[in-house]
Motif scaffolding. Structure first.
Motif, PDB file in Angstrom:
ATOM      1  N   ILE A   7       0.863  -1.179   0.000  1.00 58.23           N
ATOM      2  CA  ILE A   7       0.000   0.000   0.000  1.00 58.23           C
ATOM      3  C   ILE A   7       0.897   1.225   0.000  1.00 58.23           C
ATOM      4  O   ILE A   7       1.659   1.453   0.923  1.00 58.23           O
ATOM      5  N   SER A   8       0.804   2.002  -1.062  1.00 58.02           N
ATOM      6  CA  SER A   8       1.629   3.198  -1.125  1.00 58.02           C
ATOM      7  C   SER A   8       0.849   4.377  -0.570  1.00 58.02           C
ATOM      8  O   SER A   8      -0.278   4.239  -0.108  1.00 58.02           O
ATOM      9  N   VAL A  14      -3.190   5.789  -1.662  1.00 61.22           N
ATOM     10  CA  VAL A  14      -4.529   5.427  -1.189  1.00 61.22           C
ATOM     11  C   VAL A  14      -5.040   6.432  -0.149  1.00 61.22           C
ATOM     12  O   VAL A  14      -6.115   7.007  -0.322  1.00 61.22           O
ATOM     13  N   PRO A  15      -4.270   6.695   0.952  1.00 59.31           N
ATOM     14  CA  PRO A  15      -4.756   7.733   1.878  1.00 59.31           C
ATOM     15  C   PRO A  15      -4.824   9.110   1.251  1.00 59.31           C
ATOM     16  O   PRO A  15      -5.740   9.882   1.572  1.00 59.31           O
ATOM     17  N   PHE A  29      -8.074   9.311  -0.599  1.00 59.99           N
ATOM     18  CA  PHE A  29      -9.200   9.372   0.339  1.00 59.99           C
ATOM     19  C   PHE A  29      -9.320  10.759   0.954  1.00 59.99           C
ATOM     20  O   PHE A  29     -10.408  11.336   1.014  1.00 59.99           O
ATOM     21  N   LEU A  30      -8.191  11.308   1.421  1.00 64.46           N
ATOM     22  CA  LEU A  30      -8.257  12.601   2.112  1.00 64.46           C
ATOM     23  C   LEU A  30      -8.649  13.727   1.170  1.00 64.46           C
ATOM     24  O   LEU A  30      -9.409  14.623   1.553  1.00 64.46           O
ATOM     25  N   VAL A  83     -12.391  13.447   0.701  1.00 66.95           N
ATOM     26  CA  VAL A  83     -13.130  13.887   1.891  1.00 66.95           C
ATOM     27  C   VAL A  83     -13.088  15.406   2.023  1.00 66.95           C
ATOM     28  O   VAL A  83     -14.103  16.042   2.335  1.00 66.95           O
ATOM     29  N   ALA A  84     -11.921  16.003   1.741  1.00 64.73           N
ATOM     30  CA  ALA A  84     -11.827  17.461   1.824  1.00 64.73           C
ATOM     31  C   ALA A  84     -12.772  18.119   0.819  1.00 64.73           C
ATOM     32  O   ALA A  84     -13.425  19.124   1.130  1.00 64.73           O
ATOM     33  N   PHE A 141     -14.019   3.659  -4.823  1.00 65.40           N
ATOM     34  CA  PHE A 141     -12.733   3.647  -4.125  1.00 65.40           C
ATOM     35  C   PHE A 141     -12.759   2.702  -2.927  1.00 65.40           C
ATOM     36  O   PHE A 141     -11.946   1.778  -2.824  1.00 65.40           O
ATOM     37  N   ILE A 142     -13.732   2.891  -2.030  1.00 67.27           N
ATOM     38  CA  ILE A 142     -13.757   2.080  -0.814  1.00 67.27           C
ATOM     39  C   ILE A 142     -14.165   0.650  -1.131  1.00 67.27           C
ATOM     40  O   ILE A 142     -13.711  -0.292  -0.501  1.00 67.27           O
ATOM     41  N   GLY A 143     -15.010   0.482  -2.189  1.00 68.31           N
ATOM     42  CA  GLY A 143     -15.361  -0.873  -2.595  1.00 68.31           C
ATOM     43  C   GLY A 143     -14.195  -1.636  -3.184  1.00 68.31           C
ATOM     44  O   GLY A 143     -14.296  -2.834  -3.392  1.00 68.31           O
ATOM     45  N   MET A 156      -9.210   1.096  -6.223  1.00 68.48           N
ATOM     46  CA  MET A 156      -8.325   1.550  -5.143  1.00 68.48           C
ATOM     47  C   MET A 156      -6.854   1.449  -5.530  1.00 68.48           C
ATOM     48  O   MET A 156      -6.055   2.305  -5.175  1.00 68.48           O
ATOM     49  N   MET A 206     -16.552  -9.471  -1.531  1.00 67.53           N
ATOM     50  CA  MET A 206     -15.539  -8.681  -0.847  1.00 67.53           C
ATOM     51  C   MET A 206     -15.205  -9.278   0.503  1.00 67.53           C
ATOM     52  O   MET A 206     -14.041  -9.403   0.862  1.00 67.53           O
ATOM     53  N   VAL A 253     -10.505  -2.129   6.108  1.00 72.95           N
ATOM     54  CA  VAL A 253     -10.427  -0.948   5.236  1.00 72.95           C
ATOM     55  C   VAL A 253     -10.897   0.290   5.984  1.00 72.95           C
ATOM     56  O   VAL A 253     -10.253   1.347   5.967  1.00 72.95           O
ATOM     57  N   TYR A 274      -8.311   1.370   8.583  1.00 69.60           N
ATOM     58  CA  TYR A 274      -7.146   1.991   7.942  1.00 69.60           C
ATOM     59  C   TYR A 274      -7.470   3.421   7.517  1.00 69.60           C
ATOM     60  O   TYR A 274      -6.727   4.364   7.819  1.00 69.60           O
ATOM     61  N   LEU A 275      -8.631   3.597   6.855  1.00 63.20           N
ATOM     62  CA  LEU A 275      -8.990   4.937   6.380  1.00 63.20           C
ATOM     63  C   LEU A 275      -9.310   5.867   7.547  1.00 63.20           C
ATOM     64  O   LEU A 275      -9.025   7.055   7.498  1.00 63.20           O
ATOM     65  N   TRP A 301      -6.217   7.545   8.921  1.00 56.51           N
ATOM     66  CA  TRP A 301      -5.800   8.714   8.138  1.00 56.51           C
ATOM     67  C   TRP A 301      -6.760   9.861   8.315  1.00 56.51           C
ATOM     68  O   TRP A 301      -6.361  11.024   8.411  1.00 56.51           O
ATOM     69  N   PHE A 331      -6.111  13.866   9.785  1.00 54.30           N
ATOM     70  CA  PHE A 331      -6.611  15.065   9.111  1.00 54.30           C
ATOM     71  C   PHE A 331      -7.514  15.881  10.034  1.00 54.30           C
ATOM     72  O   PHE A 331      -7.372  17.097  10.176  1.00 54.30           O
ATOM     73  N   ILE A 350     -18.536  13.399  10.304  1.00 54.64           N
ATOM     74  CA  ILE A 350     -17.913  12.322   9.521  1.00 54.64           C
ATOM     75  C   ILE A 350     -17.189  11.357  10.446  1.00 54.64           C
ATOM     76  O   ILE A 350     -17.264  10.128  10.292  1.00 54.64           O
TER      77      ILE A 350
END
Lengths: 138, 152
Positions: A3-4, A7-8, A11-12, A15-16, A70-72, A76, B1, B26, B29-30, B33, B37, B127
């Motif tokens: 995982i590089s 991915v985060p 996501f961030l 979300v922003a 993405f989350i599914g 990803m 999944m 998942v 992990y998210l 992060w 933030f 959130i």
């Protein structure tokens, strides 16, 4: 697969973008007044208001599509889609900050919407089609 | 999944069953992060509030310390949940479910009861609360999965 950091990062940025779109729902008043003439009627204001509400809602819907993909786990770990998505959403966040704080006219929103919300969502759906029908997954 | 409860590979009469939940992992992990933030945003928001809004004595330090304590609780919660999920032990998941009570209360404090609530505060903390709620559901489901008799 390792995982590089992408991915985060993806996501961030998504979300922003969602957060700033929700803030715009509450604070779109000044932007609407910027794209109306100095004297305007209530009906003119209402039509622009509806336009903004539609734009913001469709923008949020496209974010939802991308979050599902993405989350599914569909896109990803796809490098091109992730990179495009990070770039578009980071750009959108910066542009929408200016839109919010500098009171840009509401018509500018559609450019941000087209290049930074619709573009990654369209490529995301092409990824879905590729995975679903042509077995192009990883 | 979800890979829970399905035999993955069969070699020499041994059946290996993976009961760790992928969606739960998942989310955790998210959430790690996202909380980084969230923490950064909250600290910056407190800097902004300190510059622009009048505060009574000792209120602002207390709220900032609360955000730091929340970060500690959140780190422990995510750590135990990940360990519990990956090693298929109930203990870690139970600890993380218990720790999610103060975590939810902290998020609710930021939404409802702090001195000045900005719109950004509401969205960010909502959130975070949604993450905690989803993890609660997945945590209970995977706890039930782990509690079943070990399949041979």
């Amino acid at each position: 697969m390792r995982i590089s950091g992408i991915v985060p990062a993806r996501f961030l940025t998504i979300v922003a973008h969602v957060i700033i779109l929700i803030i715009l729902f509450w604070a779109k008043d000044d932007n609407i007044k910027q794209c109306l003439p100095s004297t305007y009627t209530q009906s003119e204001y209402d039509s622009k208001d509806t336009e903004m509400i539609i734009g913001l809602s469709v923008g949020l819907g496209l974010m939802l599509i991308e979050l599902i993909g993405f989350i599914g786990g569909i896109s990803m770990f796809m490098p091109f889609q992730s990179m495009l998505s990070v770039a578009c959403h980071a750009g959108a966040v910066i542009a929408l900050f200016f839109f919010l704080f500098e009171f840009w006219p509401c018509s500018y929103y559609w450019y941000i919407f087209g290049f930074c919300s619709a573009l990654p969502a369209v490529t995301e759906m092409m990824v879905w089609l590729g995975v679903g029908f042509f077995h192009k997954g990883l | 999944m979800a890979t829970t409860g399905q035999p993955q590979r069969q070699n020499k009469g041994r059946v290996q069953v993976v009961r760790s939940s992928l969606p739960y992992q998942v989310l955790l992990y998210l959430n790690g992060w996202y909380f980084a933030f969230f923490f950064l945003c909250e600290i910056l928001i407190y800097v902004y509030k300190n510059e622009t809004l009048p505060y009574a004595d000792n209120v602002l330090p207390a709220e900032v310390i609360l955000v730091f304590i929340l970060a500690g609780i959140e780190a422990l919660r995510l750590f135990f949940a990940q360990k519990g999920n990956l090693t298929e032990r109930i203990v870690g998941v139970v600890i993380s479910i218990l720790l999610s009570i103060p975590a939810v209360l902290g998020a609710l404090y930021l939404i409802l009861w702090q001195t000045y609530v900005l719109r950004v505060d509401v969205i960010l903390a909502a959130i975070q609360a949604a993450f905690i709620g989803l993890e609660l559901v997945f945590g209970i489901v995977s706890m039930i999965n782990f509690a079943r008799a070990t399949p041979y």
